[in-house]
Every structure is written in C-alpha cells, then in structure tokens.
Design an enzyme around this catalytic site. Structure first.
Site: not given
Length: 272
Positions: A139, A199, A203, A219, A249, A253
């Site tokens: 990452d 999802c 938000c 976001c 989000c 799920c």
C-alpha cells in the site's frame, strides 16, 4: 518441461505454506497483464478530479495502472490478504456522540508494519528456493492491489470499489509480492454484488456517483485523513462523530455475514 512445471508447483506449495504460517488468510497468484481495464479506469478517475488533493495518484498514473511499468521484469504477482474483521458492527459507535469513531483498521497496530515484515520473510523463502528476484509492496507503492486481488481470485471489487470476499466480507488488508518466477495464475473471481446497493445507499455524503465509482472528495475517509485543508461545510454535520476514517460502506455489505473476526492479535481493536 515436466521438471519446470514441477518446480513451479513446488514453489507455489511453499508460498501457500509460508503464507499461512505468517498469518495470512488467503493467497493467490495472477499475471502482470491481468488488469487491462485498470489504466483507463484510473485515468478516468483522475480526469474527473475524484482523487482530490491526493496528487501522487496523478503523478504515478502510468506506473500505477501497469505493473510492468513499475517493474518490467515481473512475471508473476502474488497477492496476499489478512483479515481484520471486527467482532461487532463498527457503526454502533455512531449513536454515541460522546465517543469519537475511529475506522476499524486503525484501532491497533499499523497494518503496514504488521504485514511488510512477514511478506519479506515469504519473499526471502521464494528467493532461496527459486533464485528469482522479488519486490514486496504494502500500500505504499503505485500498485493497484484491489484489481490484482480480483484477478487473482481473492474476491471482487464491490460497488463501493473495495474488495469483497465470500469468506471474509469487506475486511481484508492486501499486500503483494512481485517476482520474476513463472507461476500458474489462479482463476479470477466473479462479481457477486447482484442488484444489492447497500454500500451505496448507506454513505452519508453520497460519495458514489455511480456503482463502482468513488469520488474521494466526498468520502469521509478521505476528508478525515487525506484532505488538505479544512473540511467543506456541507460535510461537517454528516461526518458526525467520525474522527478518523469511516466504515459505513464496508460494514453495510451483506457478505460480511460470512466474515470471521480477525485472528491476528495485532489487528484486533484495543479496548482503549
């Protein structure tokens, strides 16, 4: 020919064994050319300005979208996943205005530190067994881990753009080992989102202009972590008591009903 196949199979068996020993919950292999749609999608994301103030995304556009642009010698990409699933719905804290909500992934040790050393151990075993060159990423390099993980069969990118696994839901950290070794790729995973839009609908800031598209500028994870400057007024009330990241989000799920709680102690949320 049979000897080379046997060597590749033995190397793959070693990778699977060492990955489990190192605490990874899933491991799969793909090829550098397995994400042909990624460069155009990434370019569209940047052209729309969805990256906000994350200038490094535009600066590394070519290398990020094409693994061989990052390292021309790579022949196989090993994608490893570590589950960090919580033992409760992380959205419960949102009903407690006296508490600050911190994203699940940041409630204990830095996952970069937890994973990178273990990836290097596995990579060292690959070098010792095969003599191949390796590069390890967690990452912090221009690597599109989620499309690669989907291509390798670890899950699929859901409508929230994050990886979803039938075994682990939305709670997976990803790392990759690039290698010059020739390994047989695994089968890509199919999209199992169907008509679900849980999802997207959950938000609070409407950060998804369409399924599978994220506008980072809206976001909450971006606004509370990456955003340069003050948070726009229109989002302040909607952020509520979230002070670092957002799990809405991910937690919404339905595939999380199959998820397990993280087994790695360093990734389990600390009580404080």
């Amino acid at each position: 020919m049979r000897t080379s196949i046997s060597r590749a199979q033995n190397l793959r068996a070693l990778i699977d064994r060492e990955a489990r020993r190192a605490g990874f919950d899933a491991v799969a292999v793909t090829t550098p050319n397995a994400i042909p749609l990624a460069p155009a999608r990434l370019a569209e994301f940047v052209a729309d300005g969805f990256q906000g103030s994350m200038g490094w995304i535009a600066e590394t556009l070519e290398r990020r979208g094409e693994p061989t642009a990052l390292w021309p010698e790579v022949r196989s990409i090993i994608v490893l996943a570590m589950n960090y699933g919580p033992d409760h719905d992380p959205r419960a804290v949102l009903a407690k205005p006296g508490c600050g909500a911190i994203s699940v992934y940041a409630q204990n040790r830095d996952y970069h530190d937890v994973m990178k050393g273990r990836l290097k151990e596995i990579a060292g075993k690959i070098v010792a067994r095969s003599g191949s060159d390796v590069k390890v990423f967690v990452d912090t390099a221009p690597v599109m881990e989620k499309p690669l993980a989907e291509a390798a069969g670890l899950g699929w990118q859901g409508k929230h753009t994050n990886l979803v696994s039938r075994a682990h839901g939305s709670w997976l950290f990803l790392g990759t080992i690039f290698t010059t070794a020739e390994l047989a790729p695994d089968t890509p995973e199919d999209d199992h989102c169907g008509s679900c839009r849980a999802c997207l609908d959950v938000c609070p800031t409407d950060a998804f202009p369409a399924p599978y598209r994220l506008d980072a500028r809206r976001c909450i994870s971006y606004l509370t972590i990456e955003n340069k400057g003050p948070i726009p007024h229109e989002f302040r009330e909607k952020i509520g008591n979230r002070i670092y990241g957002c799990d809405d989000c991910l937690a919404a799920c339905p595939w999380n009903k199959f998820a397990q709680v993280a087994s790695e102690a360093k990734l389990v949320a600390r009580a404080d």
